[in-house]
Design a protein around this motif. Sequence first.
Motif, short mmCIF file in Angstrom:
data_model
loop_
_atom_site.label_atom_id
_atom_site.label_comp_id
_atom_site.label_asym_id
_atom_site.label_seq_id
_atom_site.Cartn_x
_atom_site.Cartn_y
_atom_site.Cartn_z
N ILE A 83 0.80 -4.20 12.81
CA ILE A 83 1.85 -4.46 11.82
C ILE A 83 3.20 -4.55 12.53
CG2 ILE A 83 3.10 -3.46 9.85
CD1 ILE A 83 0.37 -2.29 8.97
N ASP A 84 3.94 -5.60 12.21
CA ASP A 84 5.23 -5.83 12.84
C ASP A 84 6.36 -5.04 12.19
OD1 ASP A 84 4.41 -8.09 14.69
OD2 ASP A 84 3.85 -8.96 12.77
N LEU A 85 6.27 -4.82 10.88
CA LEU A 85 7.38 -4.21 10.16
C LEU A 85 6.84 -3.45 8.95
CD1 LEU A 85 10.50 -4.01 9.73
CD2 LEU A 85 10.32 -6.05 8.33
N ALA A 86 7.31 -2.22 8.76
CA ALA A 86 6.92 -1.43 7.60
C ALA A 86 8.17 -0.95 6.88
CB ALA A 86 6.08 -0.23 8.02
N ILE A 87 8.12 -0.95 5.56
CA ILE A 87 9.20 -0.39 4.75
C ILE A 87 8.76 1.00 4.32
CG2 ILE A 87 10.60 -0.65 2.69
CD1 ILE A 87 11.03 -2.84 4.80
N ARG A 88 9.55 2.00 4.64
CA ARG A 88 9.22 3.37 4.27
C ARG A 88 10.42 4.04 3.60
NH1 ARG A 88 5.35 5.37 9.29
NH2 ARG A 88 3.71 3.82 8.91
N ILE A 89 10.12 4.90 2.65
CA ILE A 89 11.14 5.58 1.86
C ILE A 89 11.05 7.07 2.14
CG2 ILE A 89 11.99 6.05 -0.46
CD1 ILE A 89 10.72 3.40 -1.34
N GLY A 90 12.19 7.68 2.46
CA GLY A 90 12.23 9.11 2.74
C GLY A 90 12.48 9.38 4.21
N GLU A 91 12.59 10.66 4.54
CA GLU A 91 12.84 11.06 5.92
C GLU A 91 11.61 10.76 6.78
OE1 GLU A 91 15.73 11.97 6.95
OE2 GLU A 91 16.62 12.11 4.95
N LEU A 92 11.85 10.35 8.02
CA LEU A 92 10.78 9.94 8.92
C LEU A 92 10.49 11.03 9.93
CD1 LEU A 92 12.15 6.34 9.49
CD2 LEU A 92 10.25 6.98 8.00
N ALA A 93 9.21 11.28 10.15
CA ALA A 93 8.82 12.34 11.08
C ALA A 93 8.24 11.81 12.38
CB ALA A 93 7.81 13.27 10.40
N ASP A 94 7.82 10.55 12.41
CA ASP A 94 7.11 10.01 13.57
C ASP A 94 8.11 9.48 14.60
OD1 ASP A 94 5.47 8.78 15.40
OD2 ASP A 94 4.11 7.98 13.89
N SER B 49 0.84 -1.19 0.00
CA SER B 49 0.00 0.00 0.00
C SER B 49 0.88 1.23 0.00
CB SER B 49 -0.91 0.01 1.23
OG SER B 49 -1.61 1.24 1.33
N ASN B 50 0.45 2.26 -0.73
CA ASN B 50 1.16 3.53 -0.73
C ASN B 50 0.63 4.47 0.36
OD1 ASN B 50 2.80 2.78 -2.90
ND2 ASN B 50 1.28 3.47 -4.39
N GLN B 51 -0.33 4.00 1.15
CA GLN B 51 -0.83 4.76 2.28
C GLN B 51 0.06 4.51 3.51
OE1 GLN B 51 -3.44 6.91 1.83
NE2 GLN B 51 -3.32 6.21 -0.31
N THR B 52 0.25 5.52 4.32
CA THR B 52 1.00 5.36 5.57
C THR B 52 0.08 4.73 6.60
OG1 THR B 52 2.37 7.30 5.08
CG2 THR B 52 2.30 6.54 7.37
N MET B 53 0.38 3.50 6.96
CA MET B 53 -0.51 2.75 7.83
C MET B 53 -0.13 2.92 9.30
SD MET B 53 -0.96 -0.74 5.59
CE MET B 53 -2.39 -1.24 6.56
N ASP B 54 -1.12 2.79 10.16
CA ASP B 54 -0.94 2.85 11.61
C ASP B 54 -0.42 1.49 12.08
OD1 ASP B 54 -1.07 3.05 14.36
OD2 ASP B 54 -3.22 3.41 14.45
N LEU B 55 0.87 1.43 12.43
CA LEU B 55 1.47 0.14 12.76
C LEU B 55 0.83 -0.50 13.99
CD1 LEU B 55 3.55 1.22 10.72
CD2 LEU B 55 5.35 0.23 12.15
N ILE B 56 0.58 0.30 15.02
CA ILE B 56 0.01 -0.26 16.24
C ILE B 56 -1.46 -0.60 16.03
CG2 ILE B 56 -0.54 0.22 18.66
CD1 ILE B 56 1.99 1.94 18.78
N ILE C 231 15.97 4.38 2.92
CA ILE C 231 14.96 3.31 2.84
C ILE C 231 15.05 2.58 4.16
CG2 ILE C 231 14.20 1.25 1.62
CD1 ILE C 231 15.70 2.35 -0.85
N SER C 232 13.99 2.60 4.94
CA SER C 232 14.05 2.16 6.33
C SER C 232 13.06 1.06 6.64
CB SER C 232 13.77 3.35 7.28
OG SER C 232 14.63 4.43 7.01
N ALA C 233 13.42 0.25 7.61
CA ALA C 233 12.50 -0.71 8.22
C ALA C 233 12.00 -0.10 9.53
CB ALA C 233 13.19 -2.03 8.48
#
Length: 302
Positions: A138-149, A127-134, A263-265
């Motif tokens: 979700i155990d693991l998300a792959i995200r690209i770019g700078e992280l703000a959370d 999914s290209n949507q930013t999902m709520d991990l908690i 590119i982050s886990a």
Amino acid sequence: MRWQGMPEFIAAAQAQSFTAAAKQIGTSVAHISRSISALEDYYNTQLFIRSTRKVVLTQQGELLLHHAKKAQSVLEQGEWALQKQQAQPSGQLKITAPVMFGEQFIMPLVHEYMALYPKVSVTMILSNQTMDLIGEHIDLAIRIGELADSNLKARRLASRAVIVCASPEYLNEYGQPYVLSELAHHQCLLGHADTWRFQEGERFRHIKIAKTKLRCNSGWALADAAMRGLGLVQLPDYYVQPALQQGQLKEVLHSFAIRKEPISAITPANLYQANATKALMDYLAEHLSDRLGASYDLGLGR
């Protein structure tokens, strides 16, 4: 005995529903209700305001939940410490990644990982949507770019550059842009966004693209179109680097390129990492950069 009923209380508080909490824990609604009633009797206070549709925490319930979640985290970390020495990762992993990047790069590595560790089962959400991990468990998300959370724990797996390029034939016919304002006079090949990203010193700029001959949500298709002389394209380096090296594409506007993006886990910061999650992150960190560099040799994008 002080902990008795707390898992049921936490589950009901987070789900705002006794029914959903019962499904999550694998018990009955009656058991959830009895457990919470017992806690209310023990603490001599009302923890929930109950309605037919949902339950909402009282002020006292909010206070108890805050401390109960901390205690739960400590207990989970203790359980993890006891299990840490297990020889092989096992269990269920729920993962999310961007659609195209996940299909082309993450899923093949996940498949290799599952072959190494057959006791692990995976649910992958592309999914290209930013999902709520908690919220989505979700155990693991792959995200690209700078992280703000700041509530997430990140491990850098690789990085990518973003490149503007075109074929030599296109540049010979239409000229090479040297400043950002010249983009208005060029055919630009677009993905899902109408803007391209650039950097002037420390200042980031988003340039709206007015003219396009092609819009497509596939990076490989856009790279192929650029190689055929249809226009300028802005893409991550793993789509175009081999074509640049072979002279099929030429980079332009290099002085305005944004710095490399991580590119982050990502995992929830307040939860311990299961053995299977850590092993997957280790595998991705070891192999992803090489796989990005080898994408063209694997036949992707032709």
